[in-house]
Design an enzyme around this catalytic site. Structure first.
Site, short mmCIF file in Angstrom:
data_model
loop_
_atom_site.label_atom_id
_atom_site.label_comp_id
_atom_site.label_asym_id
_atom_site.label_seq_id
_atom_site.Cartn_x
_atom_site.Cartn_y
_atom_site.Cartn_z
N ASN A 9 37.02 33.71 37.97
CA ASN A 9 37.20 34.42 36.71
C ASN A 9 38.45 33.86 36.05
OD1 ASN A 9 37.55 36.20 34.62
ND2 ASN A 9 38.05 37.98 35.91
N LYS A 11 39.58 34.60 33.19
CA LYS A 11 40.20 35.59 32.29
C LYS A 11 40.52 34.93 30.93
CE LYS A 11 41.91 37.96 36.31
NZ LYS A 11 42.68 39.07 36.81
N HIS A 105 34.88 45.06 34.62
CA HIS A 105 36.12 44.58 35.26
C HIS A 105 37.23 45.61 35.02
CE1 HIS A 105 39.64 42.16 36.18
NE2 HIS A 105 38.84 41.36 36.86
N GLU A 107 40.16 45.30 34.19
CA GLU A 107 40.95 45.06 32.97
C GLU A 107 40.21 45.59 31.74
OE1 GLU A 107 41.70 40.91 33.78
OE2 GLU A 107 42.97 41.53 35.44
N GLU A 178 36.66 45.42 43.84
CA GLU A 178 37.97 44.89 43.46
C GLU A 178 38.96 46.03 43.37
OE1 GLU A 178 37.65 40.85 41.37
OE2 GLU A 178 37.49 42.37 39.82
N GLY A 184 45.68 40.55 41.09
CA GLY A 184 46.82 39.86 40.50
C GLY A 184 48.17 40.27 41.08
N SER A 221 43.45 39.16 44.74
CA SER A 221 44.42 38.28 45.38
C SER A 221 43.83 37.46 46.53
CB SER A 221 45.63 39.10 45.86
OG SER A 221 46.30 39.67 44.73
C1 PEP Z 1 40.05 39.42 39.16
O1 PEP Z 1 40.66 39.63 38.13
O2 PEP Z 1 38.81 39.59 39.19
C2 PEP Z 1 40.79 38.99 40.34
C3 PEP Z 1 40.21 39.11 41.50
O3 PEP Z 1 42.05 38.50 40.12
P1 PEP Z 1 43.08 37.92 41.23
O4 PEP Z 1 42.31 37.01 42.13
O5 PEP Z 1 44.11 37.21 40.44
O6 PEP Z 1 43.61 39.10 41.98
#
Ligand code: PEP
Length: 260
Positions: A9, A11, A105, A107, A178, A184, A221
């Site tokens: 992703n 973003k 998501h 976000e 998630e 992040g 992460s």
């Molecule tokens: C995400 O935003 O879907 C995600 C998993 O981000 P990160 O790997 O940076 O934690």
């Protein structure tokens, strides 16, 4: 055997020029792995979710690899067409070559205040439009985890998002678990805790749903340091990678460790 999913992703990162540079490196690495006409032996599927503005460019680049590299959008709107300034429909992402779309998501939910109800409408639109499999994101925040409320919370999110497919035959679905506190932050879930939540999601979706191919992937992460432990768990069917997917070498390393 289910193919493992290794999804990126991007973003709100990368222009078309950046995408071209990224894939010049990434595909070079992939081509070094195997004859580029056949990746069947790898039992893995790579998914890229670039920004809307680079869907067409990405599709053009990955076209020779579509047997194992697929395109996803990061979001989609629930309506087919009309006066929805700034929104993108299922038909539009399909026309760009998407076979997946990320929906819900954290976000979108937290920054843009998208509700469970809207998330559910988007899932319904994906199934009504056909040809695009939702990657439905769910996950609790830190307060909920501290109170051990993650199962109830995720169950409610799943129930709201999947209301339209309850009792209906559905070809495929990817659920991305998630936890918001892991996205992040560099603070990934312990593999055993991840496995427990994935098992819970599988169990929940066994009753009342009839999903042909269900895959539950983990996001939060993921890096080269934790991928092997996570992917080694029986109910973790793959990963969704944000930050560590932005560099082609690091994403390739994650992929390589996941499929070895
Ligand atoms: C995400 O935003 O879907 C995600 C998993 O981000 P990160 O790997 O940076 O934690």
């Amino acid at each position: 055997m289910k193919k493992k999913i290794i999804a990126a992703n991007f973003k709100m990162n990368k222009t078309d020029e950046d995408i071209k540079k990224y894939f010049a490196v990434f595909l070079d690495l992939i081509n070094g792995l195997k004859n580029k006409t056949s990746y069947d032996g790898l039992d893995a599927e790579l998914i890229f979710a670039p920004p809307f503005t680079s869907l067409l460019e990405t599709h053009k680049i990955i076209e020779p690899y579509l047997d194992f590299i697929k395109l996803s959008s990061q979001n989609v709107y629930s309506e087919k067409s009309g006066a929805y300034t700034g929104e993108i429909s299922i038909d539009m992402i399909k026309a760009c070559g998407c076979v997946y779309t990320i929906i819900g998501h954290s976000e979108r939910r937290n920054i843009f205040k998208e509700s469970d109800e809207l998330t559910g409408k988007k899932v319904e639109a994906a199934y009504t439009g056909g040809g695009v499999t939702p990657i439905l994101c769910v996950g609790e925040n830190l307060d909920i985890r501290k109170q051990n409320g993650q199962e109830r919370f995720v169950e409610n999110q799943l129930s709201a998002a999947l209301n339209s497919i309850k009792g209906r035959n559905t070809s495929s679905l990817i659920v991305a678990y998630e936890p918001v506190w892991a996205i992040g932050t560099g603070m990934s879930i312990k593999a055993d805790d991840g496995e427990a939540m994935h098992g819970f999601i599988y169990d929940y979706l066994k009753t009342g749903f009839s999903i042909g191919e269900l895959r539950v992937i983990y996001g939060g992460s993921v890096t080269e340091a934790n991928i092997e432990e996570l992917i080694g768990k029986p109910h973790i069917d793959g990963v969704l990678v944000g930050g560590a997917s932005l560099d082609p070498q690091s994403f390739y390393n994650i992929f390589k460790l996941a499929v070895k």
